[in-house]
Design a protein around this motif. Structure first.
Motif, short mmCIF file in Angstrom:
data_model
loop_
_atom_site.label_atom_id
_atom_site.label_comp_id
_atom_site.label_asym_id
_atom_site.label_seq_id
_atom_site.Cartn_x
_atom_site.Cartn_y
_atom_site.Cartn_z
N PRO B 54 0.83 -1.21 0.00
CA PRO B 54 0.00 0.00 0.00
C PRO B 54 0.87 1.26 0.00
O PRO B 54 1.96 1.29 0.56
N LEU B 55 0.35 2.32 -0.64
CA LEU B 55 1.09 3.59 -0.71
C LEU B 55 1.05 4.29 0.64
O LEU B 55 0.09 4.14 1.40
N ASN B 56 2.09 5.08 0.95
CA ASN B 56 2.04 5.90 2.15
C ASN B 56 1.32 7.22 1.85
O ASN B 56 0.88 7.44 0.72
N LEU B 57 1.23 8.10 2.84
CA LEU B 57 0.48 9.36 2.69
C LEU B 57 1.05 10.22 1.55
O LEU B 57 0.29 10.76 0.72
N ALA B 58 2.39 10.29 1.51
CA ALA B 58 3.04 11.10 0.44
C ALA B 58 2.73 10.52 -0.93
O ALA B 58 2.50 11.26 -1.90
N GLY B 59 2.68 9.18 -0.99
CA GLY B 59 2.37 8.51 -2.25
C GLY B 59 0.97 8.84 -2.72
O GLY B 59 0.75 9.16 -3.89
N TYR B 60 0.02 8.75 -1.76
CA TYR B 60 -1.37 9.08 -2.11
C TYR B 60 -1.49 10.55 -2.54
O TYR B 60 -2.24 10.88 -3.45
N ALA B 61 -0.76 11.43 -1.83
CA ALA B 61 -0.81 12.86 -2.17
C ALA B 61 -0.29 13.09 -3.58
O ALA B 61 -0.91 13.81 -4.38
N THR B 62 0.84 12.44 -3.92
CA THR B 62 1.42 12.59 -5.27
C THR B 62 0.43 12.11 -6.33
O THR B 62 0.17 12.80 -7.32
N LEU B 63 -0.13 10.91 -6.06
CA LEU B 63 -1.09 10.34 -7.00
C LEU B 63 -2.32 11.26 -7.13
O LEU B 63 -2.85 11.47 -8.24
N GLY B 64 -2.73 11.83 -5.98
CA GLY B 64 -3.89 12.74 -5.97
C GLY B 64 -3.64 13.97 -6.83
O GLY B 64 -4.51 14.40 -7.59
N VAL B 65 -2.41 14.51 -6.75
CA VAL B 65 -2.06 15.69 -7.55
C VAL B 65 -2.11 15.33 -9.04
O VAL B 65 -2.71 16.03 -9.86
N PHE B 66 -1.49 14.17 -9.38
CA PHE B 66 -1.48 13.73 -10.79
C PHE B 66 -2.91 13.60 -11.32
O PHE B 66 -3.25 14.09 -12.39
N ILE B 67 -3.76 12.91 -10.53
CA ILE B 67 -5.15 12.66 -10.99
C ILE B 67 -5.92 13.98 -11.09
O ILE B 67 -6.67 14.20 -12.04
N SER B 68 -5.71 14.88 -10.09
CA SER B 68 -6.42 16.17 -10.12
C SER B 68 -6.06 16.95 -11.38
O SER B 68 -6.94 17.49 -12.06
N VAL B 69 -4.75 17.01 -11.68
CA VAL B 69 -4.32 17.77 -12.87
C VAL B 69 -4.91 17.14 -14.13
O VAL B 69 -5.38 17.84 -15.04
N THR B 70 -4.92 15.79 -14.17
CA THR B 70 -5.49 15.10 -15.34
C THR B 70 -6.96 15.48 -15.51
O THR B 70 -7.42 15.78 -16.61
N LEU B 71 -7.70 15.48 -14.38
CA LEU B 71 -9.14 15.80 -14.45
C LEU B 71 -9.34 17.26 -14.87
O LEU B 71 -10.24 17.57 -15.65
N ILE B 72 -8.49 18.18 -14.34
CA ILE B 72 -8.60 19.60 -14.72
C ILE B 72 -8.36 19.75 -16.23
O ILE B 72 -9.10 20.45 -16.92
N LEU B 73 -7.33 19.05 -16.74
CA LEU B 73 -7.03 19.14 -18.18
C LEU B 73 -8.18 18.56 -19.01
O LEU B 73 -8.56 19.13 -20.03
N ALA B 74 -8.74 17.43 -18.54
CA ALA B 74 -9.86 16.81 -19.26
C ALA B 74 -11.06 17.75 -19.27
O ALA B 74 -11.72 17.93 -20.30
N PHE B 75 -11.32 18.39 -18.12
CA PHE B 75 -12.44 19.34 -18.03
C PHE B 75 -12.19 20.53 -18.97
O PHE B 75 -13.11 21.00 -19.66
N THR B 76 -10.94 21.00 -19.01
CA THR B 76 -10.60 22.12 -19.90
C THR B 76 -10.86 21.76 -21.35
O THR B 76 -11.43 22.55 -22.11
N ILE B 77 -10.47 20.53 -21.74
CA ILE B 77 -10.71 20.09 -23.13
C ILE B 77 -12.21 20.10 -23.42
O ILE B 77 -12.66 20.61 -24.45
N TRP B 78 -13.00 19.55 -22.48
CA TRP B 78 -14.45 19.47 -22.67
C TRP B 78 -15.05 20.87 -22.80
O TRP B 78 -15.85 21.15 -23.68
N LYS B 79 -14.58 21.78 -21.91
CA LYS B 79 -15.09 23.16 -21.91
C LYS B 79 -14.73 23.87 -23.23
O LYS B 79 -15.57 24.55 -23.83
N LEU B 80 -13.48 23.70 -23.67
CA LEU B 80 -13.04 24.33 -24.93
C LEU B 80 -13.82 23.76 -26.12
O LEU B 80 -14.21 24.49 -27.02
N PHE B 81 -14.07 22.44 -26.08
CA PHE B 81 -14.84 21.79 -27.14
C PHE B 81 -16.24 22.39 -27.22
O PHE B 81 -16.75 22.68 -28.30
N GLN B 82 -16.85 22.60 -26.03
CA GLN B 82 -18.19 23.21 -26.00
C GLN B 82 -18.15 24.62 -26.58
O GLN B 82 -19.06 25.03 -27.30
N MET B 83 -17.09 25.38 -26.25
CA MET B 83 -16.97 26.77 -26.74
C MET B 83 -16.83 26.79 -28.26
O MET B 83 -17.42 27.63 -28.93
#
Lengths: 70, 229
Positions: B54-83
């Motif tokens: 199992p990952l430690n707290l720092a590991g989860y935090a790193t993974l959380g940052v990666f996933i958050s940025v991925t989701l923000i970028l995916a949302f940006t693509i969707w928003k730009l596509f709508q525009m």
């Protein structure tokens, strides 16, 4: 190369996309020609000339001043 | 011509110009997502190589940052596509086909990259291979290799031929050709330079993947710059 494309287009109330559709090129191509960033090929220049029913030299200005390099 | 129609005409051009920037940002966000997914793959691979569990707290935090940025970028693509969709830009038939082919190729490239990354991760967890080597040079199962070879060796040449001869206009062909010149010169100048620096013991041995990526990057950057500037 300077040209009258933007003026001729405006006279017909066409957008760049409209002109692109008439010439079968992209809007970017029309924009690049209008702003002098891209000089069209001879076939495209003839197509433009036919579309606006004007000679090529009235649409495009190569800024030749009459002096020849001999 | 009235001022109203004139302003409407130039509004249409302005909107179309903005859409080019939006499409460029969508592509960059897509590249960003692929890179972050690669980073997640590398991170998990390194974790597996160190024994897993199992990952430690720092590991989860790193993974959380990666996933958050991925989701923000995916949302940006969707928003730009709508525009882009809502702008009502009139796209010439040829340009529409061009955009669809480029987006489809980008999507296909993403799927191929993910398939290779997934296989690399399984190599690391099963054999404990070095994460970097496993992702770039590890063995791939035939079930993945055969479809990839088919796509790259059969489908892509046909798509490239169709794209060049039937889809792009002369301005884009010119931009693409210029990209090729710059990339060719970058290859001709930089490769011997790297080789000489290596021979002098100043840098690591020339790497084929890095050279290929630089060549592709220079070509694409000049092509886009010349097309959209």
């Amino acid at each position: 190369m300077k040209n009258q494309l933007k003026v001729l287009r405006a006279m017909r109330n066409w957008s760049q996309a409209d002109l692109g559709e008439h010439l079968d090129v992209s809007r970017q191509a029309v924009n690049a020609i209008e702003t002098g960033k891209y000089d069209p090929s001879l076939p495209l220049a003839f197509k433009i000339s036919r579309l606006f029913d004007m000679p090529i030299e009235e649409i495009f200005d190569d800024e030749f001043n009459g002096e020849r390099d001999v | 011509m009235t001022n109203l129609t004139e302003s409407a005409m130039f509004d249409a051009d302005e909107k179309a110009g903005n859409n080019n920037q939006r499409i460029l940002w969508m592509i960059l966000c897509g590249v960003g997502i692929i890179m972050i997914l690669g980073a997640i793959a590398g991170f998990l691979s390194a974790h597996s190589a160190e024994g897993g569990g199992p990952l430690n707290l720092a590991g989860y935090a790193t993974l959380g940052v990666f996933i958050s940025v991925t989701l923000i970028l995916a949302f940006t693509i969707w928003k730009l596509f709508q525009m882009v969709k809502q702008s009502g830009e009139r796209v010439p038939r040829r340009e529409k086909l061009n955009r669809n082919i480029i987006l489809a190729c980008g999507g296909l490239g993403g799927i191929m990259g993910l398939a290779i990354a997934a296989s690399g991760i399984s190599n690391i967890s099963e054999q404990g291979a070095d994460p970097f080597v496993a992702l770039l040079a590890g063995p791939l199962p035939l079930i993945i290799v055969v479809p990839l070879i088919f796509v790259w060796g059969v489908i892509m040449p046909v798509v490239a031929w169709f794209w060049h001869t039937r889809v792009i206009d002369e301005q884009e062909a010119n931009a693409y050709r210029d990209g090729g010149y710059y990339a060719g010169y970058a290859f001709l100048m930089l490769t011997p330079l790297w080789w000489l620096l290596w021979r002098g013991g100043l840098v690591p041995e020339p790497d084929g993947v890095a050279i290929y990526l630089t060549f592709s990057l220079v070509w694409t950057a000049v092509w886009f710059w010349k097309k959209y500037r």
